[in-house]
Enzyme design. Structure first.
Site, PDB file in Angstrom:
ATOM      1  N   GLY A  75     100.408  48.131  50.488  1.00  0.00           N
ATOM      2  CA  GLY A  75     100.115  47.007  49.632  1.00  0.00           C
ATOM      3  C   GLY A  75     100.799  45.743  50.138  1.00  0.00           C
ATOM      4  CB  CYS A  76      99.979  42.183  49.692  1.00  0.00           C
ATOM      5  SG  CYS A  76      99.523  42.194  47.936  1.00  0.00           S
ATOM      6  CG  PHE A  77     103.483  42.197  45.573  1.00  0.00           C
ATOM      7  CD1 PHE A  77     103.948  40.899  45.746  1.00  0.00           C
ATOM      8  CD2 PHE A  77     102.500  42.420  44.623  1.00  0.00           C
ATOM      9  CE1 PHE A  77     103.450  39.848  44.991  1.00  0.00           C
ATOM     10  CE2 PHE A  77     101.990  41.377  43.854  1.00  0.00           C
ATOM     11  CZ  PHE A  77     102.463  40.084  44.042  1.00  0.00           C
TER      12      PHE A  77
END
Length: 346
Positions: free
Chosen positions: A149-151
């Site tokens: 995921g990006c986070f």
């Protein structure tokens, strides 16, 4: 040339994949699927791709994509990738999934946080978490890669050297992240409307965001013990970018100069992770459109804490660029192929 299919090509991550792969010298795009835009030119859906691809979007079944491709990227909402990836692996086709379905070694954690049955716990345990700076060698031999995921990408890269080296107390980690609106996807949502998000910033998913267990899984592996974090994301009125600022208490005395050397050694040879000079803090603008991650840190001797900030483009290093980085590793290409270069200036 590697024949590549993208399932879910017209979302933001799918379009970013097309943008990057259209300039990859070892890739031939052979299938772009979309139900909403079937029969339309990809460059018509995203005019910025004019001159980069002449492919049409098609409403193909996964099996039809597999008939054409050696590797498939899956850019679908969570819950849809399991049957596709399962069948692809049965046929010996490599898979890079940009969703959440394969990110957890224990699929029960996925079921708890995403509230849907998984469907293939055994294969989930064999999937490789696709953060190259941490799992590079495992990715090289993987048949199924779970793109992070990006986070989590921004948080894990920011904290990994400190946790692996035992420099911080894992029980004290706080992660404050801010993201652009493209992270919510291309679908129509009230919270993504211009008048809702412009001139505004707000937290969301407080004490329950689905990226929390993903962050904890990887940080726990780095620390060699269970890690629980406080993670709060915020929505910014920008198109692209993530800035994560992380706080933790030092587990033992350390100077900033010492910790900077720890980061330099940990990321030696990592082409996309850059430790900025002292006092130069990451800006999302500096990584916009690139696969780079900018990091800096400071030791607060007054409180005994360390502060780390990291910036990435959520659609590139936080999604599609990292997926291509994984492709390069899986097929033995230079890791930076089709990805090298700075962010946009200014």
């Amino acid at each position: 040339m590697i024949k590549v299919g993208i399932i879910g090509a017209t979302g933001y991550t799918g379009a970013e994949l097309v943008r990057i792969l259209s300039r990859h010298p070892q890739v031939e795009l052979v299938a772009l699927t979309s139900r909403s835009y079937a029969g339309e030119e990809m460059a018509g859906v995203y005019p910025a791709l004019t001159g980069s691809t002449d492919l049409n979007c098609e409403d193909l079944t996964p099996e039809e994509v597999m008939d054409r491709a050696e590797v498939i990227f899956i850019a679908l909402p969570h819950g849809h990738a399991v049957p596709v990836a399962t069948r692809a692996r049965e046929r010996g086709i490599k898979v890079i999934d940009l969703g959440a379905d394969w990110r957890f070694r224990d699929a029960g954690t996925y079921e708890e946080w995403y509230k849907v049955p998984h469907g293939n716990h055994k294969l989930a345990a064999r999937a490789v978490y696709g953060l190259p700076e941490i799992h590079r060698e495992a990715i090289r031999s993987a048949g199924l890669v779970a793109n992070p995921g990006c986070f989590p990408t921004s948080a894990i890269l920011g904290l990994a050297p400190l946790l692996q080296g035992g420099y911080i107390d894992p029980e004290t980690i706080i992660i404050d992240s801010k993201t652009g609106v493209s992270g919510a996807g291309r679908g129509a949502k009230v919270t993504s409307l211009f008048v809702e998000c412009n001139e505004n910033i707000n937290p969301y998913g407080v004490a329950g965001h689905r990226h929390t267990p993903e962050i904890e899984q990887e940080l726990s592996a780095l620390a060699g013990r269970a890690v629980t974090v406080t993670f709060t994301p915020h929505l910014l009125p920008i198109s692209r970018g993530i800035l994560s600022t992380m706080y933790a208490s030092l587990a033992r005395p350390a100077t900033e100069a010492e910790l900077r050397q720890v980061y330099r050694e940990f990321y030696a040879g990592a082409a996309f992770v850059h430790l900025l000079p002292p006092g130069q803090w990451p800006h999302t603008r500096w990584v916009y459109g690139s696969n780079n991650c900018h990091i800096n840190l400071a030791v607060d001797s007054r409180t005994g804490r360390v502060v780390v900030a990291s910036a990435i483009d959520n659609l590139t290093k936080g999604a599609s660029g990292q997926a291509v980085q994984n492709l390069n590793l899986m097929f033995g290409f230079p890791e930076t192929m089709a990805l090298a270069g700075p962010g946009l200036c200014p």
